[in-house]
Design a protein around this motif. Sequence first.
Motif, short mmCIF file in Angstrom:
data_model
loop_
_atom_site.label_atom_id
_atom_site.label_comp_id
_atom_site.label_asym_id
_atom_site.label_seq_id
_atom_site.Cartn_x
_atom_site.Cartn_y
_atom_site.Cartn_z
N HIS A 193 0.93 -0.99 0.08
CA HIS A 193 -0.04 0.05 -0.22
C HIS A 193 0.90 1.40 0.03
N VAL A 194 1.98 1.10 0.66
CA VAL A 194 3.02 2.32 0.86
C VAL A 194 3.41 2.78 -0.82
N VAL A 195 3.97 1.48 -1.18
CA VAL A 195 4.61 1.80 -2.64
C VAL A 195 3.64 2.34 -3.45
N LYS A 196 2.43 1.71 -3.66
CA LYS A 196 1.17 2.18 -4.35
C LYS A 196 1.24 3.71 -4.16
N LEU A 197 0.92 4.08 -3.13
CA LEU A 197 0.62 5.58 -2.81
C LEU A 197 2.00 6.55 -3.21
N SER A 198 3.16 5.81 -3.04
CA SER A 198 4.27 6.51 -3.18
C SER A 198 4.54 6.80 -4.70
N ALA A 199 3.83 6.38 -5.67
CA ALA A 199 4.31 6.66 -6.97
C ALA A 199 5.46 6.71 -7.53
N GLY A 200 6.15 5.45 -6.98
CA GLY A 200 7.61 5.10 -7.52
C GLY A 200 8.60 6.06 -6.70
N SER A 201 8.34 6.81 -5.82
CA SER A 201 9.45 7.65 -5.16
C SER A 201 9.89 7.00 -3.86
N VAL A 202 11.20 6.79 -3.95
CA VAL A 202 11.90 6.19 -2.79
C VAL A 202 11.80 7.13 -1.58
N ARG A 203 11.69 8.43 -1.82
CA ARG A 203 11.78 9.45 -0.97
C ARG A 203 10.33 9.45 0.01
N ARG A 204 9.25 9.28 -0.90
CA ARG A 204 7.99 9.04 -0.24
C ARG A 204 7.76 7.71 0.63
N VAL A 205 8.44 6.78 0.01
CA VAL A 205 8.36 5.66 0.95
C VAL A 205 9.04 5.55 2.26
N ALA A 206 10.29 6.21 2.20
CA ALA A 206 11.04 6.54 3.50
C ALA A 206 10.09 7.39 4.34
N VAL A 207 9.47 8.39 3.92
CA VAL A 207 8.65 9.29 4.72
C VAL A 207 7.77 8.48 5.43
N ASN A 208 7.00 7.63 4.68
CA ASN A 208 5.80 6.95 5.12
C ASN A 208 6.32 6.16 6.24
N MET A 209 7.60 5.16 5.92
CA MET A 209 7.96 4.44 6.95
C MET A 209 8.32 5.22 7.95
#
Length: 244
Positions: A193-209
């Motif tokens: 779910h996090v990967v899907k919401l992050s639209a490809g962005s590693v940075r957004r995945v890191a923020v969500n984690m």
Amino acid sequence: MNVVKPMVNGIADIVNLSLCDVALERAISRTTNLPGMVCMYGPSGFGKSVAATHVANRRRAYYVQAKSVWTKKATLKAILDEMGIRPLLTIPEMLDQAAEELAKSGRPLIIDEMDHLVDKKAVELIRDLYEASQAAILLIGEEQLPNKLKKYERFHGRILAWVPAQPVTLEDAKKLTPLYAPFVEIADDLLHHVVKLSAGSVRRVAVNMEMIQEEANATGWLVVDLAAWGKRELYTGEAPKRRI
């Protein structure tokens, strides 16, 4: 249960790190008659700069990150500063200094944020540096960098390989977990779910984690899945809607 993936010197060994390393290796190990510049490009947040700085350390490359205000002289001064060389006064002298060091040392050069140098019309300066040194040069830039460079035919023709940065994957997310959420186990359904919401962005995945880790700290979670997370918000990069 998530399996902790290996890290390289504290950096998650995600796909774009490997792509960046392979790209520079192609330029370093090329045969004599092939061009020596490679270009990695992709949207902001895909982890290109993190990959480039790590590869620079691994390959003993000189690394500079261009700034929007750099002139040709400022560009050469930054490169010479990275080399530990005191710049001479004129642009031709500094170009010769940088080219001589690259040729003599055999070390590659990584130029991050190359778009800024294109916008400042410093592309031919980098071509001159390459021609004078024949060094392996890795250019890092945004998604439209290849199109921008098409205007410079002599430069464009010296690119050995174009390497598109890849969107973050579930496997990448698993490798990032020990860095950004080390004290909670994140189930695959929530990671997906996090990967899907992050639209490809590693940075957004890191923020969500980090958000998940903070919530886990507050609630006492040791394990969290999508059901447990529920309707709590996650970061998508969009500004929140104003509620009046």
